[in-house]
Design a protein around this motif. Structure first.
Motif, PDB file in Angstrom:
ATOM      1  N   ILE A 170      47.479  46.693  -5.742  1.00  0.00           N
ATOM      2  CA  ILE A 170      48.728  45.945  -4.922  1.00  0.00           C
ATOM      3  C   ILE A 170      48.381  44.737  -4.094  1.00  0.00           C
ATOM      4  CG2 ILE A 170      50.557  46.641  -3.490  1.00  0.00           C
ATOM      5  CD1 ILE A 170      50.355  49.544  -4.189  1.00  0.00           C
ATOM      6  N   TYR A 171      47.415  44.799  -3.372  1.00  0.00           N
ATOM      7  CA  TYR A 171      47.014  43.860  -2.761  1.00  0.00           C
ATOM      8  C   TYR A 171      46.285  42.469  -3.393  1.00  0.00           C
ATOM      9  CZ  TYR A 171      48.099  46.346   1.688  1.00  0.00           C
ATOM     10  OH  TYR A 171      48.772  46.847   2.620  1.00  0.00           O
ATOM     11  N   ALA A 172      45.920  42.654  -4.579  1.00  0.00           N
ATOM     12  CA  ALA A 172      45.210  41.640  -5.340  1.00  0.00           C
ATOM     13  C   ALA A 172      45.843  40.307  -5.492  1.00  0.00           C
ATOM     14  CB  ALA A 172      44.686  42.152  -6.799  1.00  0.00           C
ATOM     15  N   ARG A 173      47.041  40.354  -5.678  1.00  0.00           N
ATOM     16  CA  ARG A 173      47.879  39.219  -5.737  1.00  0.00           C
ATOM     17  C   ARG A 173      48.789  38.655  -4.634  1.00  0.00           C
ATOM     18  NH1 ARG A 173      48.700  36.787 -11.161  1.00  0.00           N
ATOM     19  NH2 ARG A 173      49.685  35.345  -9.963  1.00  0.00           N
ATOM     20  N   GLN A 174      48.403  39.311  -3.519  1.00  0.00           N
ATOM     21  CA  GLN A 174      49.243  39.036  -2.217  1.00  0.00           C
ATOM     22  C   GLN A 174      48.288  38.643  -1.149  1.00  0.00           C
ATOM     23  OE1 GLN A 174      52.600  39.028  -2.138  1.00  0.00           O
ATOM     24  NE2 GLN A 174      52.914  39.078   0.070  1.00  0.00           N
ATOM     25  N   SER A 175      48.627  37.360  -0.538  1.00  0.00           N
ATOM     26  CA  SER A 175      47.696  36.833   0.348  1.00  0.00           C
ATOM     27  C   SER A 175      47.825  37.274   1.962  1.00  0.00           C
ATOM     28  CB  SER A 175      47.901  35.477   0.500  1.00  0.00           C
ATOM     29  OG  SER A 175      49.273  34.924   0.851  1.00  0.00           O
ATOM     30  N   GLY A 176      49.377  38.103   2.218  1.00  0.00           N
ATOM     31  CA  GLY A 176      49.638  38.512   3.441  1.00  0.00           C
ATOM     32  C   GLY A 176      49.907  40.040   3.156  1.00  0.00           C
ATOM     33  N   THR A 177      50.839  40.525   3.998  1.00  0.00           N
ATOM     34  CA  THR A 177      51.503  41.902   3.922  1.00  0.00           C
ATOM     35  C   THR A 177      52.303  42.207   2.815  1.00  0.00           C
ATOM     36  OG1 THR A 177      52.808  43.520   4.971  1.00  0.00           O
ATOM     37  CG2 THR A 177      53.476  41.279   5.371  1.00  0.00           C
ATOM     38  N   VAL A 178      52.129  43.411   2.091  1.00  0.00           N
ATOM     39  CA  VAL A 178      52.693  43.794   0.970  1.00  0.00           C
ATOM     40  C   VAL A 178      54.337  43.882   1.205  1.00  0.00           C
ATOM     41  CG1 VAL A 178      50.653  44.035  -0.433  1.00  0.00           C
ATOM     42  CG2 VAL A 178      52.045  46.055   0.974  1.00  0.00           C
ATOM     43  N   PHE A 179      54.509  44.289   2.635  1.00  0.00           N
ATOM     44  CA  PHE A 179      55.832  44.813   2.718  1.00  0.00           C
ATOM     45  C   PHE A 179      56.930  43.671   2.932  1.00  0.00           C
ATOM     46  CE2 PHE A 179      52.862  47.760   4.596  1.00  0.00           C
ATOM     47  CZ  PHE A 179      53.184  48.958   4.150  1.00  0.00           C
ATOM     48  N   LYS A 180      56.565  42.340   2.755  1.00  0.00           N
ATOM     49  CA  LYS A 180      57.352  41.250   2.868  1.00  0.00           C
ATOM     50  C   LYS A 180      57.546  40.875   0.981  1.00  0.00           C
ATOM     51  CE  LYS A 180      57.076  39.499   7.514  1.00  0.00           C
ATOM     52  NZ  LYS A 180      56.559  38.410   8.478  1.00  0.00           N
ATOM     53  N   ALA A 239      44.336  57.543   2.112  1.00  0.00           N
ATOM     54  CA  ALA A 239      45.030  56.141   1.442  1.00  0.00           C
ATOM     55  C   ALA A 239      45.808  55.528   2.447  1.00  0.00           C
ATOM     56  CB  ALA A 239      45.662  56.716   0.187  1.00  0.00           C
ATOM     57  N   ILE A 240      46.557  56.262   2.984  1.00  0.00           N
ATOM     58  CA  ILE A 240      47.640  55.549   3.980  1.00  0.00           C
ATOM     59  C   ILE A 240      46.894  54.856   5.098  1.00  0.00           C
ATOM     60  CG2 ILE A 240      49.678  56.035   5.712  1.00  0.00           C
ATOM     61  CD1 ILE A 240      50.369  58.432   4.051  1.00  0.00           C
ATOM     62  N   GLY A 241      46.003  55.484   5.655  1.00  0.00           N
ATOM     63  CA  GLY A 241      44.770  55.106   6.397  1.00  0.00           C
ATOM     64  C   GLY A 241      44.380  53.581   6.396  1.00  0.00           C
ATOM     65  N   TYR A 242      43.992  53.649   4.773  1.00  0.00           N
ATOM     66  CA  TYR A 242      43.487  52.508   4.038  1.00  0.00           C
ATOM     67  C   TYR A 242      44.305  51.175   4.039  1.00  0.00           C
ATOM     68  CZ  TYR A 242      40.625  49.807   0.509  1.00  0.00           C
ATOM     69  OH  TYR A 242      39.983  48.997   0.002  1.00  0.00           O
ATOM     70  N   VAL A 243      45.573  51.575   3.932  1.00  0.00           N
ATOM     71  CA  VAL A 243      46.689  50.858   3.783  1.00  0.00           C
ATOM     72  C   VAL A 243      46.924  49.926   5.060  1.00  0.00           C
ATOM     73  CG1 VAL A 243      48.986  50.284   3.574  1.00  0.00           C
ATOM     74  CG2 VAL A 243      47.923  51.649   1.923  1.00  0.00           C
ATOM     75  N   ILE A 244      46.927  50.702   6.121  1.00  0.00           N
ATOM     76  CA  ILE A 244      47.111  50.319   7.666  1.00  0.00           C
ATOM     77  C   ILE A 244      45.706  49.562   7.915  1.00  0.00           C
ATOM     78  CG2 ILE A 244      47.061  51.060  10.096  1.00  0.00           C
ATOM     79  CD1 ILE A 244      48.496  53.577   8.920  1.00  0.00           C
ATOM     80  N   PHE A 245      44.570  49.873   7.552  1.00  0.00           N
ATOM     81  CA  PHE A 245      43.444  48.978   7.840  1.00  0.00           C
ATOM     82  C   PHE A 245      43.598  47.809   7.253  1.00  0.00           C
ATOM     83  CE2 PHE A 245      39.231  47.420   6.475  1.00  0.00           C
ATOM     84  CZ  PHE A 245      38.774  47.256   7.784  1.00  0.00           C
ATOM     85  N   ILE A 246      43.960  47.450   5.917  1.00  0.00           N
ATOM     86  CA  ILE A 246      44.126  46.315   5.326  1.00  0.00           C
ATOM     87  C   ILE A 246      45.019  45.360   5.870  1.00  0.00           C
ATOM     88  CG2 ILE A 246      44.805  45.085   3.046  1.00  0.00           C
ATOM     89  CD1 ILE A 246      43.817  47.626   1.622  1.00  0.00           C
TER      90      ILE A 246
END
Length: 326
Positions: A170-180, A239-246
């Motif tokens: 999910i984060y591979a093609r996104q430079s910032g936060t994925v939530f935007k 996995a949720i903690g991993y997302v928060i860390f990223i």
């Protein structure tokens, strides 16, 4: 791949047995990572694509920042996976509760060395004391008890790495936060990630399939533990903690080091009209860039034609002057 390698090495050094088996690693390499690669290749081009500087021709594709992130995230995923293996292998079996790591490691070493004896028709691990005489079955672990714990711990490690790999996609093609990120730009990738996670869950929980992959969690030794199924949700919390860390990591790098925003430039100032992306960076639409490029080509052609006409008129004027002089 680094997470797989570190998980196996740490597991062998600490537990005398690998948390992941070769078939599990092969499944994640062939199925999970292939699906994620397809998803990345089908990701919709974002509007700010043309606002990035061209890369230096002498610069390596894998630069220092990328190497640092590969090492950091690989170590983090491996650490979480090994922790999940330890929890699943030692806290879900009454034999190892209270002894935890040391008892399980001794049984794993005995299992690997074939140190097994059959007492009253039951296979026990590590039956030989220091004096070499056969002990009774009191205080010994059966092979079934050990395998039940091992399979459950291996399943938790497998789930953890599979979920973290999907998050990386999910984060591979996104430079910032994925939530935007806009849903229309990420819908293909989200579908691929959902299929990837579903394939991991299918292999981990379908009876018969999980036995082939050394994750048979439906053994009596594990199911005797009260509320053992609660441990299944721990990888999802990880996995949720991993997302928060990223998210925190990307926020800090953008805020302090400006690694994300410094690479963006304003390409064509006269066609932007103060347009900015979701992170506040000026952007240029691809159509605007192409129109500007065509306009500059047309201007260059017109200027060249005008220059040629002027030079031709000067040459004709000189010829007329020479004829009149003669």
């Amino acid at each position: 791949n680094l997470a797989h390698f570190l998980s196996v090495c740490i597991g062998i050094l600490v537990f005398y047995i690998a948390p992941l088996q070769s078939l599990q690693i092969l499944f994640m390499d062939v199925a999970v990572e292939t699906l994620l690669s397809l998803g990345i290749s089908r990701t919709t081009i974002t509007e700010d694509l043309m606002s990035f500087k061209p890369r230096n021709q002498k610069e390596f594709i894998v630069d220092r920042k990328m190497l640092f992130e590969i090492a950091m995230f690989g170590v983090i995923i491996a650490a979480i996976a090994v922790t999940m293996f330890w929890v699943g292998a030692t806290f879900t079996n009454p034999v190892y509760v209270g002894h935890n790591l040391h008892r399980f490691a001794l049984d794993a070493k005995a299992y690997g060395q074939g140190d097994i004896a059959v007492i009253n028709g039951v296979s026990y691990l590590n039956p030989w004391p220091a004096n070499g005489s056969l002990t009774s079955a009191v205080g010994l672990s059966t092979v079934d008890q050990f395998l039940g714990s091992y399979h459950f711990g291996s399943m938790l490690a497998f789930l953890t790495i599979g979920l973290c790999l999907s998050i990386n996609g999910i984060y591979a093609r996104q430079s910032g936060t994925v939530f935007k990120q806009k849903f229309k730009d990420a819908k293909v990738m989200l579908l691929i990630v959902a299929i990837s996670i579903a394939s991991v869950l299918f292999v981990a929980f379908v009876p018969g399939i999980n036995f082939v992959f050394n994750m048979n969690i439906y053994q009596t030794a594990v199911m005797d533990v009260p509320n053992y199924y609660v441990f299944i949700f721990i990888p999802f919390l990880s996995a949720i903690g991993y997302v928060i860390f990223i998210e925190v990591y990307r926020f800090i790098t953008k805020l302090i080091f400006n690694l994300d925003g410094s690479s963006k430039i304003k390409i064509v100032s006269n066609v932007i009209d103060n347009t900015v992306d979701s992170e506040g960076h000026p952007v240029v639409r691809l159509e605007d860039v192409m129109q500007e490029k065509e306009m500059r080509k047309a201007q260059a052609k017109a200027k060249a034609a005008h220059t040629r006409s002027i030079n031709k008129a000067k040459a004709e004027s000189k010829q007329r002057c020479k004829r009149r002089g003669k």
